[in-house]
Scaffold this motif. Sequence first.
Motif, PDB file in Angstrom:
ATOM      1  N   ASP A  22       0.954  -0.844  -0.033  1.00 47.79           N
ATOM      2  CA  ASP A  22       0.203  -0.236   0.317  1.00 47.79           C
ATOM      3  C   ASP A  22       0.821   1.258   0.180  1.00 47.79           C
ATOM      4  O   ASP A  22       1.915   1.240   0.113  1.00 47.79           O
ATOM      5  CB  ASP A  22      -0.926  -0.052   1.269  1.00 47.79           C
ATOM      6  N   ASP A  23       0.193   2.573   0.143  1.00 50.22           N
ATOM      7  CA  ASP A  23       0.850   3.427   0.037  1.00 50.22           C
ATOM      8  C   ASP A  23       2.164   4.166   1.222  1.00 50.22           C
ATOM      9  O   ASP A  23       2.310   5.062   1.096  1.00 50.22           O
ATOM     10  CB  ASP A  23      -0.141   4.525   0.066  1.00 50.22           C
ATOM     11  N   ARG A  24       2.251   3.210   1.842  1.00 49.46           N
ATOM     12  CA  ARG A  24       2.344   3.461   3.649  1.00 49.46           C
ATOM     13  C   ARG A  24       3.597   2.645   3.561  1.00 49.46           C
ATOM     14  O   ARG A  24       4.031   2.266   4.672  1.00 49.46           O
ATOM     15  CB  ARG A  24       1.649   3.744   4.516  1.00 49.46           C
ATOM     16  N   ILE A  29      -0.578  -9.498   2.970  1.00 56.53           N
ATOM     17  CA  ILE A  29      -0.200 -10.746   2.944  1.00 56.53           C
ATOM     18  C   ILE A  29      -1.289 -11.492   3.086  1.00 56.53           C
ATOM     19  O   ILE A  29      -1.743 -12.114   3.964  1.00 56.53           O
ATOM     20  CB  ILE A  29       1.127 -10.924   3.358  1.00 56.53           C
ATOM     21  N   ALA A  30      -2.561 -12.394   1.877  1.00 51.78           N
ATOM     22  CA  ALA A  30      -3.247 -13.184   1.841  1.00 51.78           C
ATOM     23  C   ALA A  30      -2.866 -14.417   1.388  1.00 51.78           C
ATOM     24  O   ALA A  30      -1.897 -15.078   1.148  1.00 51.78           O
ATOM     25  CB  ALA A  30      -4.114 -13.204   0.351  1.00 51.78           C
ATOM     26  N   TYR A  38       2.578  -6.706   7.346  1.00 51.95           N
ATOM     27  CA  TYR A  38       4.054  -6.315   7.212  1.00 51.95           C
ATOM     28  C   TYR A  38       4.161  -4.606   6.958  1.00 51.95           C
ATOM     29  O   TYR A  38       4.831  -4.738   6.122  1.00 51.95           O
ATOM     30  CB  TYR A  38       4.635  -7.206   6.629  1.00 51.95           C
ATOM     31  N   HIS A  39       5.160  -4.075   8.739  1.00 50.35           N
ATOM     32  CA  HIS A  39       5.354  -3.109   8.143  1.00 50.35           C
ATOM     33  C   HIS A  39       7.183  -3.058   7.868  1.00 50.35           C
ATOM     34  O   HIS A  39       7.936  -3.617   8.164  1.00 50.35           O
ATOM     35  CB  HIS A  39       5.287  -2.255   9.081  1.00 50.35           C
ATOM     36  N   VAL A  65      -5.603 -10.397  -1.907  1.00 46.79           N
ATOM     37  CA  VAL A  65      -5.535  -8.812  -1.246  1.00 46.79           C
ATOM     38  C   VAL A  65      -5.125  -7.813  -2.380  1.00 46.79           C
ATOM     39  O   VAL A  65      -4.410  -7.845  -2.786  1.00 46.79           O
ATOM     40  CB  VAL A  65      -5.079  -9.277   0.036  1.00 46.79           C
ATOM     41  N   ILE A  66      -6.094  -7.010  -2.088  1.00 43.92           N
ATOM     42  CA  ILE A  66      -6.026  -5.764  -2.537  1.00 43.92           C
ATOM     43  C   ILE A  66      -5.740  -4.702  -2.377  1.00 43.92           C
ATOM     44  O   ILE A  66      -6.728  -3.995  -0.485  1.00 43.92           O
ATOM     45  CB  ILE A  66      -6.680  -5.434  -3.837  1.00 43.92           C
ATOM     46  N   ALA A  67      -5.423  -2.845  -2.133  1.00 37.54           N
ATOM     47  CA  ALA A  67      -5.873  -2.259  -1.764  1.00 37.54           C
ATOM     48  C   ALA A  67      -5.967  -1.021  -2.421  1.00 37.54           C
ATOM     49  O   ALA A  67      -6.005  -0.797  -3.952  1.00 37.54           O
ATOM     50  CB  ALA A  67      -3.640  -1.367  -0.896  1.00 37.54           C
ATOM     51  N   ASP A  68      -7.106  -0.396  -1.702  1.00 36.40           N
ATOM     52  CA  ASP A  68      -8.218   1.012  -2.249  1.00 36.40           C
ATOM     53  C   ASP A  68      -7.746   2.294  -1.255  1.00 36.40           C
ATOM     54  O   ASP A  68      -8.813   2.386  -0.573  1.00 36.40           O
ATOM     55  CB  ASP A  68      -9.207   0.879  -2.291  1.00 36.40           C
ATOM     56  N   GLY A  69      -6.487   2.689  -1.202  1.00 34.22           N
ATOM     57  CA  GLY A  69      -7.145   3.922  -0.876  1.00 34.22           C
ATOM     58  C   GLY A  69      -6.763   3.975   0.584  1.00 34.22           C
ATOM     59  O   GLY A  69      -5.728   2.436   0.922  1.00 34.22           O
TER      60      GLY A  69
END
Length: 564
Positions: A22-24, A29-30, A38-39, A65-69
């Motif tokens: 993601d942006d951060r 992980i799926a 995991y950071h 798994v996907i990120a949306d904002g």
Amino acid sequence: MRVGHGPQHTINPQMVKSICLDDRDVLWIATLDGLYSYHTISGQMQRHPLRETPLHNLDEVAYSVIADGERRWIGTKAGLIRREADGSLTHYRNRKGDSQSLVFDDINVIIRDRAGAIWAGTEAGLACLPPGSGRFVNYPLAYDSIYNKDAIIALYEDDRGQIWIGTRNGLKVLDKQRRVFHTIDSTYGMPSNIVRAIRQDGRGDYWISQDRSITRLVLRKASGPFAKQDVEIRNYPMTSGSSANEFLAANCRTSRGTDVRRKRGVVYFSPEELISNTVPPPVVLTSFLIKNQPVEIGGKHSPLQEAITYSDHITLPHDQAYFTIGFAALNYIKPGSNQYAYTLEGLSGTPEWNYVGRQQQATYTNLGAGEYVFKVKAANNDGLWNDQYTQLRITVLPPIWKTWYAWLCYVLVAGGILYFCWKYSSKPRASATNCRCSSARARKTGNWRKGSCRFSRISPTRSKPAYAHPGAVRQAGGPGKRQFQAAQPAAAHAAQWRAPPAPHRSAARFPEAGSGAYAAAGHGTGCGAAGPRSGAVFRRLRPPARGKAYAYFPGAGDAGLAGS
């Protein structure tokens, strides 16, 4: 799998199904054991529960798994889950009878398109969730609980906004307006129908990840349906410098090229630097076997008078219509990667090319009599097909009992049998018809001896004469004594011609018989009944002057007859 520099966090690599960043810089992980984050900066790893209730165990089996904002979308085996930034979960499941719910709960892959819609590929079709909506637009596919070939295992949105679907039954593209799928599969030249991943390069060509190869797909037409001339396919099998034998769905495109994940590492390549073999290979016939035995050239009963490579036509008897034809492509750059397709014109139905990969033989069994044309073509190591095919004309002769002269004999024999049956069966009918016609004419004219059937008159009384048919009796005995027996029981004759009874053992006179008359010696109640006998004995009462008359009075069930 070891993650970070701190404490070891172990995840079974075979359980990882999807990863996104993601942006951060948090890696999501799926896995088959749930959802993990995991950071990458702190090295902290965390597990995120997904169960709606303790009974929903399949919520933890995450495949994508996907990120949306700030949101995360997770595809599981129990439906679609939306996770907000605060950790709250919203579950989307299939509801029976609701066509706007999720098409199927078993999800394999999800993507987000450029418009923000979420696409979920399931075991029974494709589902689209528009942005800001809680209702799905579904595109169902066939479902088989044993081996589901149409299960969606890969999704991709191309630069035209088209949704491409990878299944176990080929590569499909969705036509949103018509709500149908257009398929590209092994009949177009792909080495396998199992599509695990789809990606585009900088030139707009499609790269397809499959079990045993990577395929480059070039379209000459923007949208489907696609004819074979609209598709150009280049296959790069595992022998093309790669040790991979099964490519997985995890793949990405970098600024310098494209990489594809496999079970034992990463395959990286630059499409622009790939050199393709642009020479289409000719194909030749190499062998001909009958019942799995090589055919001797020029031998006794051999259909080959020269090598099969130089033959353009062969003739086979019906008992040799079990044959195998071998062929080979004249391409020596990685010849093990050559591919073949063949067909046999003359079989029932529309002939289609059979794409058989690297198989170099075609076998046919129990062909019927007729004319056939065998055709074969090949593709080189890079999947370039040669449109010029090699052909062999084959004539299969019919067995002797199916030839035209055999059928002619069958027709003549059957016609002769029918003619003789008709000929002999028509004679009795003709005799009976003539007899009936003569009898009717005799009755009409009063001349009883003129027709072919003669009747004699007996007259027990002058007012009611009676007549008898001579053909109904037969004569026995000598000239001094004549005995007449009924040739057949005829109740109808008896009812019509029976004379009135006379006293027991008395002589009945027939005045109309002339100067002489005969009476029957009966054993019944009178002269008109013969008792238990089948016939009666006639005796001459006195010598006739002008002729003689006979009378016969049978018992019950027999005919009353007389002769004169």
